[in-house]
Design an enzyme around this catalytic site. Structure first.
Site: not given
Ligand code: GDP
Ligand code: IMO
Ligand code: MG
Length: 405
Positions: A12, A15, A40, A209
């Site tokens: 998170d 990416k 994502h 991840q």
């Molecule tokens: P990923 O799994 O690595 O793609 O990340 P996620 O989408 O799970 O989590 C990132 C969160 O932060 C999402 O809700 C995005 O919309 C938000 N986000 C990404 N970049 C920024 C930023 O620079 N500022 C803020 N406030 N939110 C962001």
């Molecule tokens: P993105 O790509 C954050 C965490 C789960 C749990 C552990 C194992 O959005 O960054 P799983 O379901 O993979 O067997 O769970 O990994 N986890 C993540 N945490 N972002 C993710 O993906 C995750 N994918 C799995 O919360 O702790």
């Molecule tokens: Mg994510």
């Protein structure tokens, strides 16, 4: 040029946005591991959209997108995602390619994930799917295209998982229909990718991840069941390490973690509440609140080292806009050993450096020089401590909320 995008923390990091940011200059984007446990997020027409399997770069019509053999592919989730993308006017015909070798997440994987979930997984059946892959009873995408093979494998696997009372006929018919829907996209993606690299296309390999959730390099056993590590890109796509030119890390300006496992730099409840609220720190896949911590340099060092990261995209800097003081964990007290595990991380005491906050909104800033002095100090200190360059800073969730360096 072939570049890998790797999450450097606990997932998170942003990416999805990092891929969206680089996609305009990229022709091919290939996802190499994980499954629908990933979420994502990017914004399409200012509306949030969460990708679980398809690379977020698909929103640009010029890109070719691959889901590689290393992905635990849930066909039901993928079909849902494809349908929503079509509704949004994103054409995926001849642009999305699925590896026929990808392992399929089956209903019994999800049941098993629900049953044995001491580490707080996403319940997406990811661990059990990879388990079947390793014990050589997995069902692959190619099997959904062969009724006889699917029948034989499914009957065998259901006899093993019969405690879940799953019925053969309905699963068989459903997965055959998934195979039919997906068949136009199924191909040997390793052949395509190697050919596209030979042609000199600009390629991005997208990890899910983050390094600290890596099955080998993360905080085992509180990890996912695949290798987000840059090396996972080779195995998960069928290319040699010699093909990779650069690894780019995605690092959030603080730390978050969803699911169980150590988080040594966890914030005080009061600051965590603020950061969770400003940063909307709730799981994109499960909606669970994410725990939040200060930036953890020792753990990041590990991610930089094992991935050979020289450049990072620093995300969510704006979330720290309203904090009067910001801490960075530089090292851990009395940590002589150069190793860590989930048990010693629970007990290690972080040593912090405290920097003044900037108490100014940053979301509308587009040039590095216009950032508040204390924000620049924070960025430069991170760069110095990690020994990496900053490629860009994200200061908001929308596409335009970035500062290129
Ligand atoms: P990923 O799994 O690595 O793609 O990340 P996620 O989408 O799970 O989590 C990132 C969160 O932060 C999402 O809700 C995005 O919309 C938000 N986000 C990404 N970049 C920024 C930023 O620079 N500022 C803020 N406030 N939110 C962001
Ligand atoms: P993105 O790509 C954050 C965490 C789960 C749990 C552990 C194992 O959005 O960054 P799983 O379901 O993979 O067997 O769970 O990994 N986890 C993540 N945490 N972002 C993710 O993906 C995750 N994918 C799995 O919360 O702790
Ligand atoms: Mg994510």
């Amino acid at each position: 040029m072939v570049r890998v995008i790797v999450g450097t923390q606990f997932g998170d990091e942003g990416k999805g946005r990092a891929v969206e940011f680089l996609a305009p200059h990229t022709q091919v984007i290939a996802r190499y591991q994980g499954g629908a446990n990933a979420g994502h997020t990017i914004h399409i027409n200012r509306e949030p959209f969460v990708f679980h399997l398809v690379p977020s770069g698909i929103i640009y019509p010029h890109t070719l997108c691959i889901i590689g053999n290393g992905v635990a592919l849930d066909p039901e989730e993928l079909i849902k995602e494809i349908k929503v993308l079509k509704q949004k006017g994103i054409n995926i015909e001849n642009r999305l390619f699925l590896s026929l070798y990808a392992h399929i997440v089956m209903p019994y994987h999800k049941s098993k994930d629900d049953l044995n979930n001491s580490i707080g997984t996403t319940h997406r059946g990811i661990g059990p799917c990879y388990e079947d892959k390793c014990t050589r009873i997995g069902i692959r995408l190619m099997d959904l295209l062969s009724p006889e093979i699917l029948e034989e494998k499914l009957k065998h696997n259901l006899s093993i998982f019969n405690s879940f009372n799953l019925e053969f006929k309905s699963i068989y018919e459903q997965y055959l229909s998934f195979g039919k829907f997906l068949s136009p996209f199924v191909t040997d993606t390793a052949v395509l990718l190697n050919q596209w690299i030979d042609e000199g296309k600009e390629v991005l390999l997208e990890g899910a991840q983050g390094l600290l959730l890596d099955i080998d390099h993360g905080t085992y056993p509180f990890v996912t069941s695949s290798n987000p590590h840059s090396g996972g890109a080779c195995c998960g796509l069928g290319i040699s390490p010699t093909r990779i030119d650069e690894v780019i890390g995605v690092t959030k300006a603080y730390t978050t973690r969803v699911g169980k496992g150590p988080l040594p730099t966890r914030l005080s409840p009061e600051i965590e509440k603020k950061v969770r609220e400003f940063g909307k720190e709730y799981g994109a896949t499960t909606g669970r609140p994410r725990r939040c911590g200060w930036l953890d340099i020792p753990l990041l060092h590990r991610a930089m080292m094992v991935n050979d990261i020289k450049q990072i995209l620093l995300t969510k800097l704006d979330v720290l806009d309203k904090l009067p003081e910001i801490k960075i964990c530089k090292e851990y007290k009395d940590m002589d050993a150069q190793w860590y595990n989930s048990a010693n991380l629970e007990t290690l005491e972080p040593i912090y450096e405290t920097l003044p906050g900037w108490m100014t909104p940053t979301q509308n800033i587009r040039k590095y020089k216009d950032l508040p002095t204390n924000a620049k100090r924070y960025i430069e200190r991170i760069s110095e401590l990690l020994g990496v360059k900053m490629m860009a800073i994200f200061i908001g969730p929308q596409k335009e909320d970035s500062i290129e360096l």
